[in-house]
Design a protein around this motif. Structure first.
Motif, PDB file in Angstrom:
ATOM      1  N   ASP A  26       0.875  -1.175   0.000  1.00 34.84           N
ATOM      2  CA  ASP A  26       0.000   0.000   0.000  1.00 34.84           C
ATOM      3  C   ASP A  26       0.912   1.225   0.000  1.00 34.84           C
ATOM      4  O   ASP A  26       1.866   1.288   0.790  1.00 34.84           O
ATOM      5  CB  ASP A  26      -0.879   0.047   1.251  1.00 34.84           C
ATOM      6  CG  ASP A  26      -2.061  -0.892   1.218  1.00 34.84           C
ATOM      7  OD1 ASP A  26      -2.305  -1.526   0.182  1.00 34.84           O
ATOM      8  OD2 ASP A  26      -2.755  -0.994   2.260  1.00 34.84           O
ATOM      9  N   GLN A  27       0.624   2.214  -0.865  1.00 39.23           N
ATOM     10  CA  GLN A  27       1.546   3.337  -0.993  1.00 39.23           C
ATOM     11  C   GLN A  27       0.852   4.599  -1.493  1.00 39.23           C
ATOM     12  O   GLN A  27      -0.167   4.533  -2.178  1.00 39.23           O
ATOM     13  CB  GLN A  27       2.682   2.981  -1.949  1.00 39.23           C
ATOM     14  CG  GLN A  27       2.195   2.673  -3.354  1.00 39.23           C
ATOM     15  CD  GLN A  27       3.264   2.051  -4.220  1.00 39.23           C
ATOM     16  OE1 GLN A  27       3.952   2.781  -4.919  1.00 39.23           O
ATOM     17  NE2 GLN A  27       3.380   0.736  -4.190  1.00 39.23           N
ATOM     18  N   MET A  28       1.459   5.734  -1.147  1.00 35.63           N
ATOM     19  CA  MET A  28       0.990   7.024  -1.625  1.00 35.63           C
ATOM     20  C   MET A  28       2.129   8.019  -1.537  1.00 35.63           C
ATOM     21  O   MET A  28       3.048   7.843  -0.738  1.00 35.63           O
ATOM     22  CB  MET A  28      -0.212   7.505  -0.816  1.00 35.63           C
ATOM     23  CG  MET A  28       0.087   7.774   0.638  1.00 35.63           C
ATOM     24  SD  MET A  28      -1.355   8.206   1.636  1.00 35.63           S
ATOM     25  CE  MET A  28      -1.881   9.737   0.901  1.00 35.63           C
ATOM     26  N   GLY A  29       2.075   9.047  -2.393  1.00 31.79           N
ATOM     27  CA  GLY A  29       3.128  10.048  -2.329  1.00 31.79           C
ATOM     28  C   GLY A  29       3.145  10.959  -3.536  1.00 31.79           C
ATOM     29  O   GLY A  29       2.127  11.172  -4.193  1.00 31.79           O
ATOM     30  N   LEU A  30       4.328  11.480  -3.839  1.00 33.01           N
ATOM     31  CA  LEU A  30       4.549  12.374  -4.964  1.00 33.01           C
ATOM     32  C   LEU A  30       5.067  11.597  -6.162  1.00 33.01           C
ATOM     33  O   LEU A  30       5.726  10.562  -5.996  1.00 33.01           O
ATOM     34  CB  LEU A  30       5.590  13.439  -4.602  1.00 33.01           C
ATOM     35  CG  LEU A  30       5.169  14.484  -3.584  1.00 33.01           C
ATOM     36  CD1 LEU A  30       6.383  15.277  -3.110  1.00 33.01           C
ATOM     37  CD2 LEU A  30       4.122  15.424  -4.180  1.00 33.01           C
ATOM     38  N   MET A  31       4.799  12.124  -7.363  1.00 40.46           N
ATOM     39  CA  MET A  31       5.307  11.507  -8.582  1.00 40.46           C
ATOM     40  C   MET A  31       5.713  12.592  -9.567  1.00 40.46           C
ATOM     41  O   MET A  31       5.045  13.615  -9.689  1.00 40.46           O
ATOM     42  CB  MET A  31       4.259  10.592  -9.208  1.00 40.46           C
ATOM     43  CG  MET A  31       4.764   9.768 -10.359  1.00 40.46           C
ATOM     44  SD  MET A  31       3.537   8.495 -10.835  1.00 40.46           S
ATOM     45  CE  MET A  31       4.581   7.416 -11.813  1.00 40.46           C
TER      46      MET A  31
END
Length: 185
Positions: free
Chosen positions: A66-71
């Motif tokens: 599970d992951q989230m952030g900037l790209m």
């Protein structure tokens, strides 16, 4: 902002973007796992030249990866994603740089508790990733290279490679002029 692979559920509440991921979504190219995935959720804007993007993350991390952030994205073969990723039973700071093949660095988040604030800065072809510690200092997570055209896609991403339904909240997203190039204070 636009979506690449719009998630099944998302909303903007009190200025925060809340995303619930689709089933088995990810951004990854070949290395170690021998597969290509380009179906993660990415909300972006086009940015010309150097910049600093910053965001605060809060997620309901439960399943592996599970992951989230900037790209920062040029195309499906060239991109950087960084954020929080659930691995080995807990949330870690993570950064992947992809130049035809993905690499992966992951580290426990020392000096971080609760919501995590990240920033990514482009300086030409250098990409600097930092996180904010509980003492209010910016800590370097990664400094990498990516061949970048003048204009790139920049924004937030969320993925759940093992399931559907990972929920994350992005707050205080800003994309501004780049911070100074000083690496050491």
């Amino acid at each position: 902002m636009k979506w690449l692979n719009e998630p099944p559920r998302w909303s903007v509440d009190d200025g925060c973007l809340v995303v619930t991921t689709g089933d088995r979504t990810d951004f990854w190219r070949e290395t170690f796992y021998d597969f290509i995935r380009d179906d993660g959720h990415f909300r972006f804007t086009e940015v010309a030249g150097d910049f600093t993007a910053q965001v605060t993350l809060a997620g309901e991390y439960k399943a592996l990866y599970d992951q989230m952030g900037l790209m920062l994205r040029v195309d499906q073969n060239n991109w950087v994603k960084t954020g929080v990723e659930f691995t080995d039973g807990r949330a870690h700071l993570s950064c992947v740089i992809t130049r035809d093949r993905s690499d992966w660095s992951v580290v426990p988040a020392p000096g971080v508790a609760g919501d995590i604030t990240l920033r990514m800065t482009r300086h030409g072809t250098a990409v600097r990733v930092q996180f904010l510690t509980t003492s209010g200092e910016w800590q370097l997570l990664r400094l990498g290279y990516l061949p970048l055209p003048d204009t790139c896609q920049v924004g937030v991403m969320a993925c759940s490679p093992q399931r559907a339904g990972f929920r994350g909240r992005f707050s205080n997203l800003t994309i501004t002029e780049p911070i100074a190039r000083d690496l050491h204070g």
